[in-house]
Design a protein around this motif. Sequence first.
Motif, short mmCIF file in Angstrom:
data_model
loop_
_atom_site.label_atom_id
_atom_site.label_comp_id
_atom_site.label_asym_id
_atom_site.label_seq_id
_atom_site.Cartn_x
_atom_site.Cartn_y
_atom_site.Cartn_z
N ILE A 1 10.20 -9.14 -7.92
CA ILE A 1 9.96 -7.97 -7.09
C ILE A 1 8.66 -7.28 -7.51
N LEU A 2 8.46 -7.13 -8.83
CA LEU A 2 7.24 -6.48 -9.32
C LEU A 2 6.00 -7.29 -8.95
N ASP A 3 6.12 -8.61 -8.98
CA ASP A 3 4.98 -9.45 -8.59
C ASP A 3 4.64 -9.27 -7.12
N VAL A 4 5.67 -9.15 -6.28
CA VAL A 4 5.44 -8.91 -4.85
C VAL A 4 4.77 -7.56 -4.64
N ILE A 5 5.25 -6.54 -5.36
CA ILE A 5 4.65 -5.20 -5.24
C ILE A 5 3.19 -5.23 -5.67
N ASP A 6 2.92 -5.91 -6.80
CA ASP A 6 1.54 -6.01 -7.27
C ASP A 6 0.66 -6.69 -6.23
N SER A 7 1.17 -7.74 -5.61
CA SER A 7 0.37 -8.45 -4.62
C SER A 7 0.06 -7.56 -3.42
N ARG A 8 0.98 -6.66 -3.09
CA ARG A 8 0.74 -5.73 -1.99
C ARG A 8 -0.25 -4.64 -2.41
N ILE A 9 -0.04 -4.09 -3.60
CA ILE A 9 -0.87 -2.97 -4.04
C ILE A 9 -2.34 -3.35 -4.11
N TYR A 10 -2.62 -4.54 -4.64
CA TYR A 10 -4.01 -4.90 -4.93
C TYR A 10 -4.63 -5.81 -3.87
N ALA A 11 -4.00 -5.89 -2.71
CA ALA A 11 -4.60 -6.64 -1.60
C ALA A 11 -5.81 -5.86 -1.05
N ASP A 12 -6.59 -6.50 -0.22
CA ASP A 12 -7.74 -5.82 0.39
C ASP A 12 -7.24 -4.74 1.35
N PRO A 13 -7.86 -3.55 1.31
CA PRO A 13 -7.42 -2.47 2.20
C PRO A 13 -7.71 -2.77 3.66
N VAL A 14 -6.83 -2.30 4.52
CA VAL A 14 -6.97 -2.47 5.96
C VAL A 14 -6.89 -1.11 6.63
N GLY A 15 -7.12 -1.09 7.92
CA GLY A 15 -6.97 0.16 8.66
C GLY A 15 -5.51 0.60 8.72
N LEU A 16 -5.30 1.88 8.92
CA LEU A 16 -3.96 2.42 9.00
C LEU A 16 -3.25 1.83 10.22
N PRO A 17 -2.08 1.18 10.02
CA PRO A 17 -1.36 0.61 11.18
C PRO A 17 -0.99 1.70 12.19
N GLU A 18 -0.79 1.28 13.42
CA GLU A 18 -0.45 2.22 14.47
C GLU A 18 0.88 2.91 14.20
N SER A 19 1.86 2.15 13.77
CA SER A 19 3.18 2.72 13.45
C SER A 19 3.66 2.09 12.14
N PRO A 20 3.22 2.62 11.01
CA PRO A 20 3.61 2.03 9.72
C PRO A 20 5.12 2.05 9.52
N ASP A 21 5.63 0.96 8.95
CA ASP A 21 7.06 0.85 8.69
C ASP A 21 7.33 1.16 7.22
N PRO A 22 8.26 2.08 6.92
CA PRO A 22 8.51 2.49 5.54
C PRO A 22 8.96 1.35 4.62
#
Length: 225
Positions: A35-56
């Motif tokens: 789980i921590l590895d998945v979170i790390d992969s999300r945190i340090y990915a390249d930034p993108v524009g704010l999604p239209e309707s972000p899902d929590p």
Amino acid sequence: MRHLIFLLVIGLAGLAVLLSLGAWQVQRMVWKQQILDVIDSRIYADPVGLPESPDPIADKYMPVRLVGQLTAGELHVLISTRNLGPGYRVIAPFETADGRRILVDRGFIRTAAKAHERNTGKVELIGNLHWPDEVDSYTPPADLDKNIWYARDVDAMAAALDTLPIMVVLNEHPINGSHVRPLPINTASIPNDHLQYAVTWFSLALIWAAMTAYFLWRSRAKTES
């Protein structure tokens, strides 16, 4: 003889329970690390524009780039950090270029800086989407008169600042002179103590086995004497 068999059965049963608990903690450790590895992969990915309707759930920790304006008004969340001591998180409204109002966690200020005025205006920000799970039955209600909150409650804060229930935690603070120190999201604050628990259970299993062997030896010696 029956006494020896009884001790052996109890000893083996207790040993099996302790070993199974230790093995379960090892499995939990591996699961938590994944789980921590998945979170790390999300945190340090390249930034993108704010999604239209972000899902929590699906978009939690997503790195985003915001272009817009920090506006007036902010909420203060009382915290204490190991390195910085007591202070507040500054939660402020941000208006994106397409007209959406969201929350940004600007970072940490010391208690003495609570009344200071912080810079606002047009800016480009980089941070991570986050919906903190910090509110429970023990969390005191916010002191609205003193502007002191005790947890980051995205829905309540969005209502207070008239924004969408979307929060971005900044990785860095681009506006100088605001005395705000960013507190970016990372996995260091998410504990993975299962190895410690596993070592404890396996240690107890070793002690239990030694005690069982000792009592069997003593009982056999008494029987033979």
